[in-house]
Design an enzyme around this catalytic site. Sequence first.
Site, PDB file in Angstrom:
ATOM      1  N   HIS A 188      27.033  -4.840  13.472  1.00 36.50           N
ATOM      2  CA  HIS A 188      25.738  -4.264  13.391  1.00 36.50           C
ATOM      3  C   HIS A 188      24.926  -4.702  14.588  1.00 36.50           C
ATOM      4  O   HIS A 188      25.056  -5.629  15.268  1.00 36.50           O
ATOM      5  CB  HIS A 188      25.149  -4.574  12.213  1.00 36.50           C
ATOM      6  CG  HIS A 188      25.658  -3.966  10.966  1.00 36.50           C
ATOM      7  ND1 HIS A 188      26.583  -4.964  10.181  1.00 36.50           N
ATOM      8  CD2 HIS A 188      25.809  -2.806  10.414  1.00 36.50           C
ATOM      9  CE1 HIS A 188      26.916  -3.998   8.913  1.00 36.50           C
ATOM     10  NE2 HIS A 188      26.689  -2.860   9.375  1.00 36.50           N
ATOM     11  N   HIS A 189      24.180  -3.699  14.991  1.00 38.13           N
ATOM     12  CA  HIS A 189      23.193  -3.977  16.183  1.00 38.13           C
ATOM     13  C   HIS A 189      21.944  -5.232  15.821  1.00 38.13           C
ATOM     14  O   HIS A 189      21.683  -5.053  14.829  1.00 38.13           O
ATOM     15  CB  HIS A 189      22.427  -2.741  16.508  1.00 38.13           C
ATOM     16  CG  HIS A 189      21.460  -2.945  17.658  1.00 38.13           C
ATOM     17  ND1 HIS A 189      20.171  -2.651  17.665  1.00 38.13           N
ATOM     18  CD2 HIS A 189      21.510  -3.638  18.841  1.00 38.13           C
ATOM     19  CE1 HIS A 189      19.539  -2.864  18.707  1.00 38.13           C
ATOM     20  NE2 HIS A 189      20.271  -3.549  19.555  1.00 38.13           N
ATOM     21  N   GLY A 190      22.054  -6.109  16.712  1.00 39.99           N
ATOM     22  CA  GLY A 190      21.044  -7.278  16.560  1.00 39.99           C
ATOM     23  C   GLY A 190      19.603  -7.086  16.896  1.00 39.99           C
ATOM     24  O   GLY A 190      19.129  -7.452  17.666  1.00 39.99           O
ATOM     25  N   GLU A 194      16.482  -8.526  19.126  1.00 39.37           N
ATOM     26  CA  GLU A 194      16.318  -7.812  20.361  1.00 39.37           C
ATOM     27  C   GLU A 194      14.678  -7.546  20.290  1.00 39.37           C
ATOM     28  O   GLU A 194      14.155  -7.551  21.272  1.00 39.37           O
ATOM     29  CB  GLU A 194      16.878  -6.423  20.416  1.00 39.37           C
ATOM     30  CG  GLU A 194      16.713  -5.529  21.308  1.00 39.37           C
ATOM     31  CD  GLU A 194      17.551  -4.261  21.432  1.00 39.37           C
ATOM     32  OE1 GLU A 194      18.549  -4.144  21.529  1.00 39.37           O
ATOM     33  OE2 GLU A 194      16.863  -3.310  20.889  1.00 39.37           O
ATOM     34  N   THR A 220      20.342   1.633  15.993  1.00 41.27           N
ATOM     35  CA  THR A 220      19.536   1.474  17.348  1.00 41.27           C
ATOM     36  C   THR A 220      20.607   1.016  18.104  1.00 41.27           C
ATOM     37  O   THR A 220      21.771   0.492  17.596  1.00 41.27           O
ATOM     38  CB  THR A 220      18.536   0.443  17.080  1.00 41.27           C
ATOM     39  OG1 THR A 220      18.850  -0.665  16.193  1.00 41.27           O
ATOM     40  CG2 THR A 220      17.076   1.148  16.608  1.00 41.27           C
TER      41      THR A 220
END
Length: 397
Positions: A188-190, A194, A220
């Site tokens: 998954h996107h961090g 971020e 995202t």
Amino acid sequence: NNGITRPKGYTVSWHYNPEVEGHHFGQTHPMKPWRLTLTKSLVLSYGMHTAMDSYLSRAATKDEIAEFHKDDYVDFLSIATPQNIYEMYPELATGPQGYSSAIYGVGDDCPIFDGLFRYCSLYAGASVDAARKLCNKQSDIAINWSGGLHHAKKAEASGFCYVNDIVLAILQLLRHHPRVLYIDIDVHHGDGVEQAFWSTDRVMCVSFHKYDREVFFPGTGPLESTGPLHPDNPGKNFTINVPLNDGIDDESYAYLFQNVVDPCIKIFQPTAVVLQCGADSLGHDRLGCFNLNIRGHGQCVSYVKGFGLPLLVVGGGGYTPRNVARAWAHETSICIGADSTLNPELPDHTPYRDAFRREGFTLFPNLSGWRKENMNTKADIERIIKHVRDQLSTIRT
Ligand code: ZLS
Ligand code: CA
Ligand code: ZN
């Protein structure tokens, strides 16, 4: 102890508290803190603890958590219980079970369970302690497998994460380190990390993740999302996103990882690195869609370790507990330099050994292949590498 010895010339610390693993998100919830029990079982039965400094982690205080999170959110987390939540927020009730996620992000993904705040403060305390060991040079590599909860926002729980231990740890590192590189290999996107460091040039965030804006959480992290657009904002171009398709294999992942991370380190010149090792990027993960094997995942840890910078290693996602345990045990062995010493056959006396029966009691089962084919072409990979090089060429440190 299987011939495992302390690494020469450097110190690895392991930050652990068995209280974390006893918490339950709920019967059907994919996040199982119990995977930490399995991880510990392998680490101990291989004798890896003899090569590290082990610390019983303490709970982070409310003030420590409030270094990133909003006070009213911390207060909310500290008092909410499954018993009082509907009394406090009747609007949360949507039906016989479950609630809408209007209040601080709580809902099906982030339920209020028994001992929630204790759970959060323990995993966060371990990351903060680990960061402090790196700051005062008592450790060269500090490990907290219970941390890595990268989606939590300033005043919102998200994606199984309530308190962002990574942000808290990076804030500690920034007290002593001018520049921190954050690398995230969870599927998954961090997004929480971020967002927290979006506008600074002191933290570079690099996330590798499955990206499909419509269908894959959190939606995202496209390649073009590189920081604030305004030319005067110091954070411009200090965010690196590596969006991927289903089924990426060990070989393409290693190639891509090295060709992204190497220029980041050469150009940004971090003085400390945080590596989030979410194990949901392995093949056969219950929520993931990549095809990495334990060795492919671990190669990222070896590669980052190779730069010899102070390194904080945290866990993250990982929803097939036995493979999470295999990956994090293998990665512990990489940290202490014992990966070539370990017998791939699991020790006979491993507690919960039966959990590993299905794949035949090996540390390295075949996790690639059957479920997803690699939908990342050579051209996709090269395009990402070029984009990252071009982006990095615009920054100066
Ligand atoms: O990175 O996809 C979503 C959000 C929803 C779909 C699921 N429903 C319940 C809520 C709305 C759009 N959430 C993801 C979150 C993934 C978080 C990854 C964390 C990390 O690995 C770091 C630790 C998601 N994917 C799968 C589920 N949620 C999910 C699957 C099964 C269940 C059971 C418990 C709860 C409701 C039924 C649940 C969530
Ligand atoms: Ca990621
Ligand atoms: Zn994840």
